[in-house]
Design an enzyme around this catalytic site. Structure first.
Site, short mmCIF file in Angstrom:
data_model
loop_
_atom_site.label_atom_id
_atom_site.label_comp_id
_atom_site.label_asym_id
_atom_site.label_seq_id
_atom_site.Cartn_x
_atom_site.Cartn_y
_atom_site.Cartn_z
N ASP A 208 0.62 -1.13 -0.17
CA ASP A 208 -0.09 -0.21 -0.62
C ASP A 208 0.96 1.39 0.15
OD1 ASP A 208 -3.12 0.26 0.21
OD2 ASP A 208 -1.66 1.54 2.06
N GLU A 272 1.80 -0.55 -5.01
CA GLU A 272 0.33 0.24 -5.42
C GLU A 272 1.59 1.82 -5.84
OE1 GLU A 272 -2.87 2.83 -3.91
OE2 GLU A 272 -1.65 2.40 -2.94
C1 NOJ Z 1 -4.66 2.95 -0.42
C2 NOJ Z 1 -5.75 2.05 -0.47
O1 NOJ Z 1 -5.64 1.06 -2.01
C3 NOJ Z 1 -6.73 2.52 0.42
O2 NOJ Z 1 -8.04 1.62 0.49
C4 NOJ Z 1 -6.46 3.22 1.37
O3 NOJ Z 1 -7.90 4.56 1.78
C5 NOJ Z 1 -5.29 4.42 1.51
N1 NOJ Z 1 -4.09 3.72 0.80
C6 NOJ Z 1 -4.89 4.45 2.81
O4 NOJ Z 1 -3.97 3.19 3.22
#
Ligand code: NOJ
Ligand code: CA
Length: 535
Positions: A208, A272
């Site tokens: 993430d 991500e």
């Molecule tokens: C990216 C995640 O995919 C999302 O769902 C989340 O709210 C934020 N990062 C914070 O962790």
């Protein structure tokens, strides 16, 4: 189309991967919330579909302010989702079916109820104080710098801790304090966390916010945006120069890669990488020593438009290092489903986009339900549970794409017991569900499954180089995957013809054309797409 050399097949490069939102996949204990056992119960389906790896959104302990992305214990399973034993069973059962299990790791921030933060805020001299990013107020008493909050561009990314008189950084909710990756102890903690899960057989992690774990050591102000910035960046009014994508983040990625490579088989890092600068995106692959796969948000944010989608792909193709392997997805738990967003739930367009994802060079990533063309589910009023939806309403909120999987059209949708109220509404189970589409040669599910099988059987589709075909224009997008395979997509409502194509249609969005012989001219109907085996 060339036989796949079986020994050379790598699950995350040659296969098709699948994202599961665990609360919404399958509920085995009748509480209306999906769970790990539910995922295990659906592994036969995933194997049948041809999936070789799954990524599950966070399953770790969390107060759920941000639905698992606020972690209060990185090595415990959230009791609503199951236990560590359930996870071990899932990993073992998946392995028997040739499916690898990836989890989601949230290293950028923890929950404010994590023991580290509880200790950190308790006093300035506490052991864990420096695990988080603290700073004194600006001279006027306001936040230390101009960084804005990711969830709320109108708000600061800093929260004042009145007890200590310092601010802490929270790029997301105030209950999600950012960790301080300049502190070596934080790095050591996460090394242990990776190993804890790898030792249990977890195949890798989706990481993430991995573009932003490290911030500028001097906490400098971000500069303002200009007219040429991506619309997404303009929303924030500032370029993410000092809170995102710092050069030193690559040291951290290399450290994580070394741990992953230490395992047999090597574990896989999927980032991500929420950056909209293609050069920054390409850099996350390093010199084959950082991420294995990095999500391309430029494709995801492109509209349903041949030119813009093609530009996203070709820019990445041009910039990626030679060893880097792309991955393509149209959606996830943070964005409206692409069946709705790109395709307005028009079945022809939905098939076209599925063919696009499967025809590109790189690993396709499906979000659960994509395979049946599942649309967004309306979620209104009190049903809105996502913190972003609560602040800004359903258009910007993320509940619509997080609703239960449609296994069948009966009460409970095959997701939970009949009569149980699911944690989120079911949506259009009568029109889109797995049971009705299974075995129907004309269904979206059959199309998806056949496409996955075609990829598996075709070295060209799995490994062939991408090259634009000269027929591409602002409505049709045509590319080659090596000399033998052509993918042609018509993004327009008007029929089109492409000259000098000879071969056989391996698969068409209109299945009646499968096997059709093409002599010189390939005709494409409105929103029609084909894979042609050339001769
Ligand atoms: C990216 C995640 O995919 C999302 O769902 C989340 O709210 C934020 N990062 C914070 O962790
Ligand atoms: Ca349950």
């Amino acid at each position: 189309m060339g036989d796949a050399a079986a020994d050379d097949v790598v699950w995350w490069r040659d296969g098709v991967l699948y994202q599961i939102y665990p609360r919404s996949y399958a509920d085995t204990n009748g509480d209306g919330v999906g769970d790990l056992r539910g995922i295990t119960s659906r592994l036969d389906y995933l194997q049948w579909l041809g999936i070789t790896g799954i990524w599950i959104n966070p399953i770790t302990a969390s107060p759920n302010d941000d639905w698992g992305y606020d972690v209060s214990d990185y090595c415990a399973v959230h009791p609503e989702l199951g236990t560590l034993d359930d996870l071990d069973d899932l990993v073992a059962e998946a392995r028997e079916r040739g499916i690898s299990v990836m989890l989601d790791l949230v290293p950028n921030h923890s929950s404010d109820r994590h023991a580290w933060f509880v200790d950190a805020r308790h006093d300035r001299a506490s052991e864990h104080r420096n695990y988080y990013v603290w700073a004194d107020p600006a001279p006027d008493g306001g936040p230390p710098n101009n960084w804005v909050n990711t969830f709320d561009p109108g708000a600061s990314a800093w929260t004042l801790d009145t007890a200590s008189g310092q601010y802490y950084l929270n790029q997301f909710l105030p209950t999600q304090p950012d960790l301080n990756w300049w502190d070596d102890r934080v790095r050591d903690e996460f090394d242990r966390i990776y190993r804890f899960w790898y030792d249990r057989g977890v195949a890798g992690f989706r990481i993430d916010v991995c573009h932003a774990v490290l911030k500028d050591a001097e906490l400098r102000d971000n500069p303002p945006t200009g007219p040429d910035d991506h619309w997404y960046v303009q929303m924030y009014g500032q370029r993410f120069v000092y809170n995102t994508n710092r050069p030193e983040v690559h040291d951290i990625l290399r450290r994580w890669r070394a741990i992953a490579d230490d395992y047999d088989p090597p574990r896989v890092l999927l980032g991500e990488t929420y950056v909209l600068d293609p050069n920054a995106y390409a850099a996350f692959y390093g010199n084959d020593d950082e991420l294995h796969l990095a999500f391309n948000m430029m494709l995801l944010h492109a509209p349903f438009d041949a030119t813009e989608l093609r530009a996203a792909v070709e820019t990445a193709e041009a910039l990626l290092p030679a060893d880097a392997w792309p991955t393509w997805t149209g959606g996830n738990h943070d964005n409206h489903r692409w069946a709705t967003r790109w395709c307005n739930d028009d079945p022809a367009r939905v098939r076209l986009c599925m063919l696009m994802l499967m025809g590109l060079r790189g690993t396709p990533f499906l979000y659960y339900g994509d395979e049946i063309g599942m649309p967004d589910t309306p979620v209104e009023g009190d049903q809105i549970l996502d913190p972003v939806g609560r602040m800004f309403g359903p258009r910007l909120g993320r509940d619509n794409e997080r609703t239960p999987m449609h296994w069948n059209g009966a009460p409970g949708a095959g997701f939970t017991d009949p009569g149980v109220t699911p944690w989120q509404p079911f949506g259009a189970i009568a029109t889109h569900n797995v049971a009705d589409q299974t075995g129907d040669p004309a269904s979206m599910l059959t199309f998806t499954r056949d496409l996955i099988a075609l990829r598996r059987a075709s070295t060209a589709l799995r490994r062939g180089p991408y090259a634009t075909h000269a027929a591409s224009d602002d409505t049709i997008w045509v590319w080659e995957r090596g000399p033998d395979v052509l993918v042609a997509l018509n993004f327009g409502a008007a029929p089109r013809s492409i000259a000098a194509v000879n071969g056989t249609i391996a698969i068409c969005t209109d299945r009646r054309r499968d096997g059709e012989s093409i002599a010189d001219t390939l005709h494409l109907g409105a929103f029609e797409g084909v894979v042609v085996e050339r001769r």
